[in-house]
Every structure is written in C-alpha cells, then in structure tokens.
Enzyme design. Sequence first.
Site, mmCIF file in Angstrom:
data_model
loop_
_atom_site.group_PDB
_atom_site.id
_atom_site.type_symbol
_atom_site.label_atom_id
_atom_site.label_comp_id
_atom_site.label_asym_id
_atom_site.label_seq_id
_atom_site.Cartn_x
_atom_site.Cartn_y
_atom_site.Cartn_z
ATOM 1 C CB VAL A 298 -23.894 -4.693 16.289
ATOM 2 C CG1 VAL A 298 -24.145 -5.220 17.674
ATOM 3 C CG2 VAL A 298 -22.521 -4.055 16.201
ATOM 4 C CG ASP A 299 -26.975 -3.809 10.161
ATOM 5 O OD1 ASP A 299 -25.973 -3.698 9.439
ATOM 6 O OD2 ASP A 299 -28.111 -3.432 9.831
ATOM 7 C CE LYS A 300 -22.850 2.226 8.613
ATOM 8 N NZ LYS A 300 -23.864 3.330 8.579
ATOM 9 C CB THR A 303 -27.945 -1.710 15.026
ATOM 10 O OG1 THR A 303 -28.875 -2.482 14.261
ATOM 11 C CG2 THR A 303 -27.653 -2.444 16.322
ATOM 12 C CE LYS A 475 -24.788 -7.137 7.373
ATOM 13 N NZ LYS A 475 -25.957 -6.286 7.658
#
Length: 619
Positions: A298-300, A303, A475
Amino acid sequence: MTRWKNWGVVVVSGLLIIASWITGWDALMIAAAVVAGYQIAISAIQALRVKTVSIDLLVTVAAIGALFINNYWESAAVTFLFAFGGALERATLNKTRKALTDLVDAAPETATVLREGEAQSIEIWELVPGDIVLIKNGEQVPVDGTVVTGHGGVDEATITGESVPAEKAEGEEVFAGTWLRSGLLRVKAIGIGSDTALARIIHRVEDAQDDKARTQTFMEKFSGYYTPGVMLTALAIGLITRNVELALTLLVIGCPGAMVISIPVSIVAGIGRAARDGVLIKGGEYLETSARVSAVVVDKTGTLTNGRPMLTDVVVLDDAYSEDQVLTLAAGAETASEHPLAEAIIRGAEQRELAVGMVDKADPVAGKGIRATIDGRTIAVGTADLLDQAPDRTPLLELNTAGKTAMYVGVDGCAVGIVAVADTLRDTAGQAVEALHDNGIRVIMATGDAKRVAENIAVDLGIDEVRAELMPEDKLVIVKELQSRGHTVAMVGDGVNDTPALAQADIGIAMGAAGSPAAIETADIALMADRLPRLPYALALAKRTVRTMHLNIIIALLTVALLLFGVLFGGVTMAIGMLVHEASVLLVIAIAMLLLRPTLKEGEETITQRGARKEALAS
C-alpha cells in the site's frame, strides 16, 4: 416473449402430463415430451453446427430413444424436468445480475437545463458539455459535472456504495445517477450519457460478469471431452448389455449441467455483490486471483492517510499567550503564504472559529517560512532562523520525531509557540489493516515519504513491513521481490506514480475511482468509495466466491457419481436421474446466490439495503 420461452413451455408440458395421467392417453404424454423437448433439440442441433456436443444433445437422444422403446412417461419426464430446470436457471441468473439492472435503472433520462435564463426540461441526449443543469432537492443528478453554485447533500450510493450523503458545494464534483437529498445545486455538465462514471461502471460490470475465470475455462474444456465420453460410454454399455433403457438412463444421469453452471453463476453473483457495495472487479480471472492474495503493498499518502495536511498540535512557549492566540497569529501570517502547509494552519484556525487578522505586509523567506506584519507586530512562522533569540528546541524535535512538520511562531523575534501539521491517518486505516491480518495477508507500506514518518504510521497501524524514501521504480522492485518469495501480490495506489508497480502486481487496485475513467478502465479492482476497508472486503468476497465455486464443483461431481452407482446397482430410472440432476443444478445455484447476501461490515447500509428502505418509505 422471453417469459413464455422461460415458463410457457414448462406450464404447457406439465399440463399435458397431468392430462395424460387423468385420461390415460399416451398421445398426451408424447405431446408433453415434444412441447418440452422441441427447444432442447433445436439447441442441440445449433451446438452441433459449431462442432460442440452439448448437454442438450444428451437429453434429446435420451428422450427420443425413450419414445422409440414406448417409454413415453420417461421421455416426457426427462424433457419436462430439463426445461423446468433451465427456466429456473435463467431466472436465478437474471436475479444474480440484478446489480447491473439496478445500475442501468439508476441512469437518468431527463434534465433541467438553464438556457437564456430560463429552466427547460430536456432529454439527456439533448445536453451538451458546458450546459448549466439545475438540480433541486429530491431530484436525480443527470450528468457528471462540477458544482457552480449552491450547497447540498448528495446520495452517492449508486456510485460508491456510501449510504451517508456527501456534502457538495462550489467546485465539488457530482456524478450522474446520484440523488440530491438536500439543498439546490447548479452544475456545469462535463460528462453526459455514455461519458459518465455511471455508464463506465455499467460497462465494466457488464464485461466483468461475462468474463471467465481460469477454473471456468478449464471446466468448459473438460465438459467438451466429458460429454462425448458419456455418449460413447452409454453406447458401449447399450451394445454390451443389449439394454437400451440402461444406455439412455446413463445419458441422462451423465449430464454435467451442475458442473457447467456452478462456476459462472458464482462469478456473476460475486461480481454483482461487489458492484452493489462500490467495488468493481474486472472479471472472473481477477476474482480468482484476488482470492489467493497473500501480500498487499500500500502507498501511504492518500491511501493510509487522508492525503491532506491537517493541523495537529499547538504548543505554547510563552505563558503570556494562549493556544488560540498562538494559532491566530500563525494563521494570520500564513494568509500571505502560498506554501502547501499554510492552508492546514488557516483551516485549523477556522475550525476553532478564530478571527484571523489582516496582513499589512508579508515577506516569504525561501526554505525557512514567512514574516508578516499584523497590527504593527512582526509575526514569523517557520524555522528558528526567523527568530532573534534561540528558542527551546525540545518540543519541536519531539513533534518532528513523531512524524509531524513543526514550525515556530514568533512575535517580534521571540518564539511564543509552535504549530505542527501532518497528513493524518484515515479513520478506517487501522480497521482495514487488522481485517487484512485476520485474512492472513501481510501488509507492506511503500512510500516516498521520510523513513521516520513512515515508521511512526506503521507502528500506529500495526503494518508488517515499511519501505520508505522510495522512487516509483523502487515499488516495482518490492512487488517483484515479494512475488519471487512466493506471494500473490496486490498493489494499492493512485494509478499514476504507482503505475509500474500496479502493472507488475498480480492484482492492481485503485482507490476512490469514482469519476476517473483511467482507474476504472485499467485497474483490476477499483474501489469506488474512498474507504480503505473496502480492500479487505473485496479480497474476502473473492475468497468466498472461490470457495463457493469449489463446493459447487464437488456437489456436481458427487451427484454424477451417486447417480451412476444408483443406475448400476440401485435401479435408478431415467426420470429419477433427471430429477436428481436438476435438483443438483438448483442446489449449486442456490449456494451461489448466498453470495448476494450483504456482508459489508462498515456500519453502512449497502445499496441493496438502501433501496429496500427507499421502497418502504415510498410505500
């Protein structure tokens, strides 16, 4: 016509069978077999034209064979039961597709447009981009657009699955198919007809429900060999035993109907249920892959967090000032700043209903902050370099260590306080991470933010692994690394900076995709509501759907095996075989339809529940 095709044949055939029982006339039983079997035979012939040996052919051969050996009841029973089962199957499949029907029904047909200063009611197709559409309380929003004037609460359940109306004001986006529950809006039309979010969702769900899972593709290939195999086996047994009725009975009980229907009905039900709750799944293959996800990246920003800095702390360093006074001074100075964090400080003051003063003069200092003159005093907001006297650094360092951006507030060169801002966590982020863990899924945060900030958030949320200070290509490396370790990886991102990782992941997931054509078209799963708990919900629903598919396959195979045993050793007749066969078809459909039950656990109504409540209120 469609209803007659579904049930008319069944009703007539059934009445002829009853009449034959009453009168004892065999001609009526033959007529019943012909009425029920005619369409079955047509379907069998059409399949043969494309070189496919279908289930319909098995039933047709068995029914005609029964007529030739004067077993009229068996022929009528087999065709009637098969026609009855087919009608029920089509009816229940239509019911599982109700999510799509609900979306189509939600599409508006007319709009009130302002032209030459007058309100005119026109058809949707007459609208053009740029038209100003008037929407009153209780009316449906007819276009995708931007609010020009007005304020109101919009029910966006058809788009996002959210039950609580979203507040809309000038500059906010609205979507076709939603409902204005309060207020009055003037909206500038941007998307019309097929160019709206609702139309794109309908298109996506339509395609997804027709898309095949890998298991379904395998089963269809299997049945392509299985059905001819059954016919050859029945022929061989008939020739060996000289028992035509036994051979015909084997044809009937060998029908793989439950096996063939078990998977598509589960996929349609699973994708339909998800669509009602604001989760768009691209198709059966992606549904099946989602069920195997063991790691989520998950991106921060945007999100796990709200993606919008908020005022978090106000610290007083001079007892002559209160928190509100420190914040008022800081907000006043920041009104002259264009820095992204300035808005957070001003918004924090507005939320406390503080009166922010006017700036007489302002002097932004690059990389350090801003100095402003308010009521003859010099107010500084930023680093210690803007102050004449060295302030106490301990409170500021503590705030920075906690992952917040802290700034001194100075008056005439002396520090009087500190204000801190941060991108705050979503209220539901912890709940979502916990739900993922409950499903046995590892959660990895991948962010370009500072390591200290990312680690603090990870501790708060219980995230398993943190990768910080990343570039977009980093990523991608993380996703590949997890895949090399045997994980099935889902990547959650915004679909722009995270595109390489989203493409590499086994499942790419876009959040808050309402109104974003690119997200809806490219993501394997699109979460229409900007709510993170929809992620574990979608993955859990995928697991339920796959479990249902597997259970239905077992039931189908077990039914055929038991019937075969019954024919060879227990005296099962052709009619009983067809009855049990159709019962198994209905059973797997009923099990699949359990997927349509609302299971969303966010303290929200689902679209289905909301629709029922609206109908109750209307009546």
